[in-house]
Enzyme design. Sequence first.
Site, PDB file in Angstrom:
ATOM      1  N   LYS A  44       0.836  -1.213   0.000  1.00 50.29           N
ATOM      2  CA  LYS A  44       0.000   0.000   0.000  1.00 50.29           C
ATOM      3  C   LYS A  44       0.870   1.262   0.000  1.00 50.29           C
ATOM      4  O   LYS A  44       1.904   1.307   0.688  1.00 50.29           O
ATOM      5  CB  LYS A  44      -0.895  -0.027   1.249  1.00 50.29           C
ATOM      6  N   CYS A 128      -2.376   9.883  -6.851  1.00 52.79           N
ATOM      7  CA  CYS A 128      -3.516   9.645  -5.965  1.00 52.79           C
ATOM      8  C   CYS A 128      -4.544  10.740  -6.168  1.00 52.79           C
ATOM      9  O   CYS A 128      -4.228  11.926  -6.015  1.00 52.79           O
ATOM     10  CB  CYS A 128      -3.106   9.606  -4.506  1.00 52.79           C
TER      11      CYS A 128
HETATM   12  C1  DHB Z   1      -5.259   6.191  -2.626  1.00 50.94           C
HETATM   13  C2  DHB Z   1      -5.829   6.086  -3.856  1.00 50.94           C
HETATM   14  C3  DHB Z   1      -5.038   5.971  -4.964  1.00 50.94           C
HETATM   15  O1  DHB Z   1      -5.561   5.846  -6.210  1.00 50.94           O
HETATM   16  C4  DHB Z   1      -3.644   5.972  -4.814  1.00 50.94           C
HETATM   17  O2  DHB Z   1      -2.853   5.882  -5.880  1.00 50.94           O
HETATM   18  C5  DHB Z   1      -3.080   6.081  -3.585  1.00 50.94           C
HETATM   19  C6  DHB Z   1      -3.894   6.181  -2.488  1.00 50.94           C
HETATM   20  C7  DHB Z   1      -6.107   6.359  -1.435  1.00 50.94           C
HETATM   21  O3  DHB Z   1      -7.129   7.080  -1.512  1.00 50.94           O
HETATM   22  O4  DHB Z   1      -5.763   5.808  -0.372  1.00 50.94           O
END
Ligand code: DHB
Length: 311
Positions: A44, A128
Amino acid sequence: MKEKIKIAGLEVKGLVMNASGAKDTTWEELEALAKSETGMIVMKSCTPLPRKGNPEPRLAETKMGMIQSMGWPNLGFEKYVEFAKRLKGICDKPIVASVAGFCDEDYVKIVEAFSKSEVDLIEISVSCPNIEGHPQLGYDPEKCDELLGKLVGIGEKPLGLKLPAYLDRAQQEKMAEVIKKHKIAFVTAINSLGNCLIIDPEKETPIIKPRGGMGGLCGSYLKPVALGNVRGWWELLKDEGVAILGVGGVENGNDVVEFLLAGADAVQVATTLEKEGVGCFERINGEVEKVLERKGKKSGTEMKGKLKELS
Ligand code: DHB
């Protein structure tokens, strides 16, 4: 037999792996990935400090995919440095760190830490869509250039970029210059498509809570956009030795073949992993084998970029 491929010099078993963001935040989730048939383990996206993320419901599934506005819920980068070491103890898959941040200094701090860690590759997320007040860096090539100037050379590990969807070719061409200048090892395309809204007509509400329901669109809605972007990266970067990881709507073996034809070296899976769990890798790998067998191909790699023209 899953084929062995090379991504940024690393051996990877199979053409399919998880994408950052789906079922890869906690140790239990990462352990399940280690035991699965994912070719690499992508963790993540992480920030300097742990974050709870946005209020729930922040992810909702539909037939064609999902919409999410998670808001970077993660355990903070130090945990992922530790998890990378533990993962190396239980599997031999390459480990990929995904780096997020609110400013260049955040990225520098996290890349410094991962450069000294057990991770094999570092994916810099410049896409993001869910953090209010923080535009997606990937849409600003000058800012990306500046950021990469600070990150390249921090350590020896290959750096990649998680990119947003470019809906205009000129934008993608500008970004290609930045990627070439900094000798980026791999690109991952595409992230979820920001600024989207799904409405429930009965309830007359959005289907997720944060930001009035606005979020990143994921899943098969995205496949044509993702294929177009992968094709663009292949055209722009094919002589540069930049690996291309395709992501967006991969559900089955045929989807994998479509991404290979467009120019991907391998594919990542998020929505299907979220909906089906880690068993999706074994299923999709099996389907890829059958499609290749039917086509009389010895490997998926020989199809890379080989999209034919209509006669
Ligand atoms: C999140 C969403 C994304 O598309 C990403 O690349 C990184 C984080 C998020 O909202 O946590």
